[in-house]
Design an enzyme around this catalytic site. Sequence first.
Site, PDB file in Angstrom:
ATOM      1  N   GLN A  79      -4.612  -1.270   9.720  1.00  0.00           N
ATOM      2  CA  GLN A  79      -4.434  -2.578   9.071  1.00  0.00           C
ATOM      3  C   GLN A  79      -5.040  -3.677   9.943  1.00  0.00           C
ATOM      4  O   GLN A  79      -4.700  -3.826  11.114  1.00  0.00           O
ATOM      5  CB  GLN A  79      -2.935  -2.830   8.817  1.00  0.00           C
ATOM      6  CG  GLN A  79      -2.640  -4.127   8.097  1.00  0.00           C
ATOM      7  CD  GLN A  79      -3.220  -4.173   6.675  1.00  0.00           C
ATOM      8  OE1 GLN A  79      -3.168  -3.207   5.933  1.00  0.00           O
ATOM      9  NE2 GLN A  79      -3.791  -5.316   6.304  1.00  0.00           N
ATOM     10  N   ASP A 136     -10.755   3.206   4.186  1.00  0.00           N
ATOM     11  CA  ASP A 136     -11.002   1.769   4.045  1.00  0.00           C
ATOM     12  C   ASP A 136     -12.504   1.471   4.053  1.00  0.00           C
ATOM     13  O   ASP A 136     -12.917   0.354   3.761  1.00  0.00           O
ATOM     14  CB  ASP A 136     -10.338   1.009   5.203  1.00  0.00           C
ATOM     15  CG  ASP A 136      -9.237   0.088   4.731  1.00  0.00           C
ATOM     16  OD1 ASP A 136      -9.135  -0.130   3.507  1.00  0.00           O
ATOM     17  OD2 ASP A 136      -8.480  -0.407   5.584  1.00  0.00           O
ATOM     18  N   LYS A 150       0.838  -1.197   0.000  1.00  0.00           N
ATOM     19  CA  LYS A 150       0.000   0.000   0.000  1.00  0.00           C
ATOM     20  C   LYS A 150       0.879   1.257   0.000  1.00  0.00           C
ATOM     21  O   LYS A 150       0.607   2.225  -0.713  1.00  0.00           O
ATOM     22  CB  LYS A 150      -0.932  -0.012   1.217  1.00  0.00           C
ATOM     23  CG  LYS A 150      -2.041  -1.052   1.099  1.00  0.00           C
ATOM     24  CD  LYS A 150      -2.789  -1.273   2.407  1.00  0.00           C
ATOM     25  CE  LYS A 150      -3.760  -2.438   2.256  1.00  0.00           C
ATOM     26  NZ  LYS A 150      -4.481  -2.759   3.498  1.00  0.00           N
TER      27      LYS A 150
END
Length: 278
Positions: free
Chosen positions: A92, A115, A48
Amino acid sequence: MTLLDGKRIAKEIREELRLKVSGMSRKPSLAVVLVGQDPASEIYVRGKIKACEEVGIRSLSYRLPTDAAQMQVEELVKSLAEQSDVDGILLQLPLPKHLNAEKILGLIPFEKDVDGFSPVNVGKIALGEDGISACTPLGIMELLSRYGICFSGKRAVVIGRSKIVGRPLALLLLNRDATVTVCHSKTAQLKEECRRADILIAAIGKERFITADMVKEGAAVVDVGINRGQDGKLCGDVDFDGVKEKALFLTPVPGGVGPMTIAMLLRNTVEAAEKRNG
Ligand code: NAD
């Protein structure tokens, strides 16, 4: 059969974003929070960050030890929430088991939740409102759209009801006027449900689970699964060689949904920055 080439489309999207970012007076920035040392998470985070660099997004990496206390992670997320130069916050997942992920996700302001996992964004998407959507489902919608596949009036069958793929994807399809069926481990007559699908999406996590006899002739089939096959190679939830004889469109694994997921994270971050830049 047309291959739904996520790698190529994701590259196209990254190039579009790079051009857009080069014209922005304030560059977008993404804060990535990694708790612990899960090897898969480390690889995802590295990927990422590299993708951010490619398009000109500034990435800020925050690492906490595996035994970090709930309060410590919450304090970090709260401080990132307040920082005016942070456009997106990515926590994450999965977190170490002693941490309450839902509570921490709830601290990410919805406009920085790139996200799309915070309760507000999940709620907005569920209500059919404009919200930030989870990246994998969004990537699947974008991939299908860029191959000219329309959703309105189509029968879409999603196999899997997870919070990160199946559920949000079903809502996005519904928001685009598809007739949606969600199947899962307790679904009766799964094969019959699948055979009705114009668009069939497998997000199960079981190697080559979807076989040709489960697919309608001419369907678009999207394989979200990432599994390690018995031969040690990466494979999806769909038996590619069998299904390619029946499907009109099919994603490969790897090179299908995976690259689209990262491309959508970048797009969500750039769009969050654009909104904050006014
Ligand atoms: P999950 O384990 O949370 O959910 C799996 C779903 O499959 C569950 O809802 C379950 O009910 C359903 N299921 C299990 N067995 C079934 C059966 N026999 N019949 C019908 N349904 C069944 O998994 P997830 O997080 O949604 O991920 C699914 C797969 O997608 C995994 O392989 C994961 O690695 C992959 N994935 C890929 C990406 C990507 O970017 N390409 C992103 C996320 C997940």
